[in-house]
Design an enzyme around this catalytic site. Structure first.
Site, PDB file in Angstrom:
ATOM      1  N   ASP A 193      -4.518 -10.841  -0.090  1.00  0.00           N
ATOM      2  CA  ASP A 193      -3.182 -11.436  -0.047  1.00  0.00           C
ATOM      3  C   ASP A 193      -2.435 -11.220  -1.364  1.00  0.00           C
ATOM      4  OD1 ASP A 193      -1.073 -12.867   1.182  1.00  0.00           O
ATOM      5  OD2 ASP A 193      -1.712 -14.719   0.201  1.00  0.00           O
ATOM      6  N   HIS A 194      -1.222 -10.683  -1.233  1.00  0.00           N
ATOM      7  CA  HIS A 194      -0.357 -10.367  -2.365  1.00  0.00           C
ATOM      8  C   HIS A 194      -1.027  -9.392  -3.337  1.00  0.00           C
ATOM      9  CE1 HIS A 194       1.894 -13.739  -0.739  1.00  0.00           C
ATOM     10  NE2 HIS A 194       2.945 -13.184  -1.328  1.00  0.00           N
ATOM     11  N   CYS A 253       6.301   5.849   4.059  1.00  0.00           N
ATOM     12  CA  CYS A 253       5.028   5.178   3.736  1.00  0.00           C
ATOM     13  C   CYS A 253       4.337   5.835   2.539  1.00  0.00           C
ATOM     14  CB  CYS A 253       4.100   5.170   4.944  1.00  0.00           C
ATOM     15  SG  CYS A 253       4.727   4.162   6.294  1.00  0.00           S
ATOM     16  N   GLU A 255       0.211  -4.637  11.530  1.00  0.00           N
ATOM     17  CA  GLU A 255       0.886  -4.188  10.319  1.00  0.00           C
ATOM     18  C   GLU A 255       2.357  -4.605  10.382  1.00  0.00           C
ATOM     19  OE1 GLU A 255       0.390  -0.182   7.979  1.00  0.00           O
ATOM     20  OE2 GLU A 255       1.847   0.101   9.609  1.00  0.00           O
ATOM     21  N   HIS A 278       0.852  -1.195   0.000  1.00  0.00           N
ATOM     22  CA  HIS A 278       0.000   0.000   0.000  1.00  0.00           C
ATOM     23  C   HIS A 278       0.880   1.236   0.000  1.00  0.00           C
ATOM     24  CE1 HIS A 278      -0.262   1.001   4.594  1.00  0.00           C
ATOM     25  NE2 HIS A 278       0.889   0.427   4.319  1.00  0.00           N
ATOM     26  N   HIS A 304       3.711  -5.035   3.703  1.00  0.00           N
ATOM     27  CA  HIS A 304       3.676  -5.530   5.083  1.00  0.00           C
ATOM     28  C   HIS A 304       3.288  -6.997   5.091  1.00  0.00           C
ATOM     29  CE1 HIS A 304       4.019  -1.560   6.899  1.00  0.00           C
ATOM     30  NE2 HIS A 304       3.126  -1.120   6.018  1.00  0.00           N
ATOM     31  N   HIS A 360       4.961   0.203  -0.675  1.00  0.00           N
ATOM     32  CA  HIS A 360       5.735  -0.586   0.284  1.00  0.00           C
ATOM     33  C   HIS A 360       4.801  -1.681   0.799  1.00  0.00           C
ATOM     34  CE1 HIS A 360       3.609   2.123   3.059  1.00  0.00           C
ATOM     35  NE2 HIS A 360       3.825   1.217   4.000  1.00  0.00           N
TER      36      HIS A 360
END
Length: 150
Positions: free
Chosen positions: A90-91, A44, A139, A25, A52, A50
């Site tokens: 996810d991903h 960020c 996070e 995100h 997490h 970037h």
């Protein structure tokens, strides 16, 4: 055999399921200058995103079903979380790929609220004795949010 629970002994009990996903995100307010975004969000706001490694803990509170002893069947809860959340995030890029985050700042706080909105009505469909109590979303190992639907 049917078990009888003494009403005076039954208290609210909380059961939790932990799931994991990876997502990218960017925190960026398009109404601000690049300089202000960098000042407020730091790295960020990286224009190339970037990522997490998120941990999601879904907690359901209630009283045990007299027939099973469960507040909620954790296998059903896991399946629900995987189908309604993990498969969608996810991903993925939370800003670009996730429909329920469209038009929203992709902060962990907002993501937790959206996950609540998705899971809360569906949990009542798989448990007669429990309701969604909280969403805890990590996070990073040191940064997390709790949302209680308030």
């Amino acid at each position: 055999m049917k078990f009888i629970f003494a009403e005076s002994l039954i208290r609210m009990i909380y059961v939790s399921r932990k799931e994991h996903f990876n997502a990218a995100h960017k925190l960026y307010n398009p109404t601000w200058s690049n300089e202000k975004n960098q000042e407020i969000f730091g790295p960020c706001a990286n224009e190339n995103w970037h990522g997490h490694n998120y941990d999601l803990i879904v907690t359901v509170g209630g009283t045990p079903d007299p027939d099973t002893g469960f507040v909620i069947d954790l296998k059903k809860l896991s399946d629900l979380i995987r189908q309604e959340v993990i498969e969608k995030v996810d991903h993925k890029n939370l800003n670009l790929d996730v429909d329920f985050m469209s038009g929203k700042m992709a902060s962990t706080e907002n993501l937790a609220i959206e996950l609540w909105n998705i899971l809360m009505p569906k949990i009542s469909g798989i448990s007669k004795f429990g309701r969604l109590h909280s969403i805890r979303l990590y996070e990073t190992p040191r940064n997390y949010v709790d949302y209680l639907g308030e």
